[in-house]
Design an enzyme around this catalytic site. Structure first.
Site, PDB file in Angstrom:
ATOM      1  N   GLU A  39      -2.174  -2.030  -8.565  1.00 12.89           N
ATOM      2  CA  GLU A  39      -3.407  -2.516  -7.993  1.00 12.89           C
ATOM      3  C   GLU A  39      -4.028  -1.107  -7.096  1.00 12.89           C
ATOM      4  OE1 GLU A  39      -4.037  -2.448  -4.359  1.00 12.89           O
ATOM      5  OE2 GLU A  39      -1.781  -1.866  -3.725  1.00 12.89           O
TER       6      GLU A  39
ATOM      7  N   HIS B  22      -5.136  -5.250  -2.116  1.00  6.65           N
ATOM      8  CA  HIS B  22      -5.594  -4.966  -0.868  1.00  6.65           C
ATOM      9  C   HIS B  22      -6.752  -6.061  -0.499  1.00  6.65           C
ATOM     10  CE1 HIS B  22      -3.873  -1.147  -1.118  1.00  6.65           C
ATOM     11  NE2 HIS B  22      -4.267  -1.030  -0.079  1.00  6.65           N
TER      12      HIS B  22
ATOM     13  N   SER C  45       0.822  -1.276   0.169  1.00  7.13           N
ATOM     14  CA  SER C  45       0.133  -0.024   0.124  1.00  7.13           C
ATOM     15  C   SER C  45       0.659   1.286   0.050  1.00  7.13           C
ATOM     16  CB  SER C  45      -0.996  -0.020   1.395  1.00  7.13           C
ATOM     17  OG  SER C  45      -2.146   1.081   1.095  1.00  7.13           O
TER      18      SER C  45
END
Length: 339
Positions: free
Chosen positions: A237, A305, A121
């Site tokens: 992503e 995620h 992330s």
């Protein structure tokens, strides 16, 4: 030819039982995740893996932005790299501001003390910048907090071990996945059937692995710290906050960067349910970009995620073979080790 294209990749020593991992908080403080304390499961899993676990000095310091001051976060990162007793470094959790650290990092210190450096992330910006500047192979994979998932954690754990403990590995698509707030209630989980990789463009290619969370990766544009796009397999992503419009403009921004016309392949992680992004939308989106013509493009892969997530070796190598609705995905730390 850029500095990153001429530097030899530094592969850190493989993790093994008996090694020490240090968790640091380059983004949000550990206090951010302690409202739902899953430390017992983390400790149990680390013990099973044979790792000793310790923490950065400022791991629970926090301000109005849910993180420690920049100087404190930089100090913990430098201390972890400088300590010869530390074999690997994990981010505690993601967040919003890891890029604040970039102007203050001691690149020579990091390069002189190579070790496993992993998170995902918001950590994307650190993993890619560190590789671009130092040549160190880094990892976009589970946080310290990720290991607190009591159930349905595998194959995330085995994929992490393959990437940080081996030299060459392949990914078989998971048959199921989860996309839930597992950390809030370990007994209320939803397991969904996975429909495998979406082959949006057929082809076969190999290249250097870069990327991770796309909007975070794009923060490196213009800093001189973005890895070279030419010859790369870009992994991208987004989390639940990005709908198809946000993903489209982030992808367009990436594909306008120098070297994008020489990207070898594009691999897209599974979107969270809240994004409402469909395969049909992605097919229409990919068709908009001539720069991707003739190159393999695969989506709905097991990283990002949702869970499980495989670990990306940033600066390592990937081979993508996409045809007839199937995808072969092989990783290695060096191209010569690819099958």
């Amino acid at each position: 030819m850029t500095e990153s294209s001429t530097r030899q990749t530094i592969v850190p020593a493989r993790l093994k039982a008996g090694d020490t991992l240090r968790a640091i908080a380059p983004s949000c403080s550990r206090t951010f995740v302690m409202e739902y304390d899953n430390t017992a499961w983390i400790n149990q899993r680390m013990e099973q893996l044979g790792f000793a676990l310790e923490f950065g000095v400022h791991i629970e310091a926090h301000d109005d932005f849910l993180s420690a001051p920049i100087a404190s976060r930089v100090a913990d990162l430098h201390a972890a790299f400088a300590d010869p007793q530390v074999n690997g470094i994990l981010s505690v959790i993601g967040g919003f501001n890891a890029n604040e650290l970039l102007p203050y990092l001691d690149w020579e210190l990091i390069a002189a003390n190579p070790k496993v450096f992993c998170g995902y992330s918001d950590f994307t910006v650190l993993a890619n910048a560190v590789h671009a500047k130092t040549g160190l192979l880094t990892y976009v994979g589970p946080h310290w907090s990720s290991f607190g998932m009591r159930d349905h954690f595998e194959p995330t754990g085995s994929w992490f071990s393959a990437a940080t403990g081996g030299e060459r590995w392949s990914i078989e698509p998971s048959e199921t996945y989860t996309d839930d707030l597992w950390f809030m209630d370990q007994d209320a989980r939803t397991v969904r059937d996975a429909d495998g990789p979406w082959v949006l463009r057929e082809g076969e290619a190999a290249g250097v692995v870069i990327g991770g969370n796309l909007c975070t990766f794009n923060l490196l544009a213009g800093t001189g710290l973005m890895p070279e796009l030419a010859g790369s397999v870009v992994f991208a992503e987004e989390d639940s906050g990005a709908d198809v419009h946000e993903f489209a403009r982030q992808l367009a921004s990436l594909l306008q960067q120098p070297g994008a016309e020489q990207i070898a392949a594009l691999a897209i992680g599974r979107f969270q349910q809240a994004s409402e992004i469909t395969r049909e939308q992605l097919e229409a989106l990919i068709a908009k970009f001539p720069v991707l013509a003739g190159k393999p493009v695969v989506a709905n892969l097991d990283f990002g995620h949702t869970s499980p997530m495989f670990t990306l070796p940033i600066g390592g190598w990937a081979r993508v073979e996409a045809a007839r609705g199937t995808c072969v995905l092989d990783f290695a730390h060096r191209r010569v080790d690819l099958p």
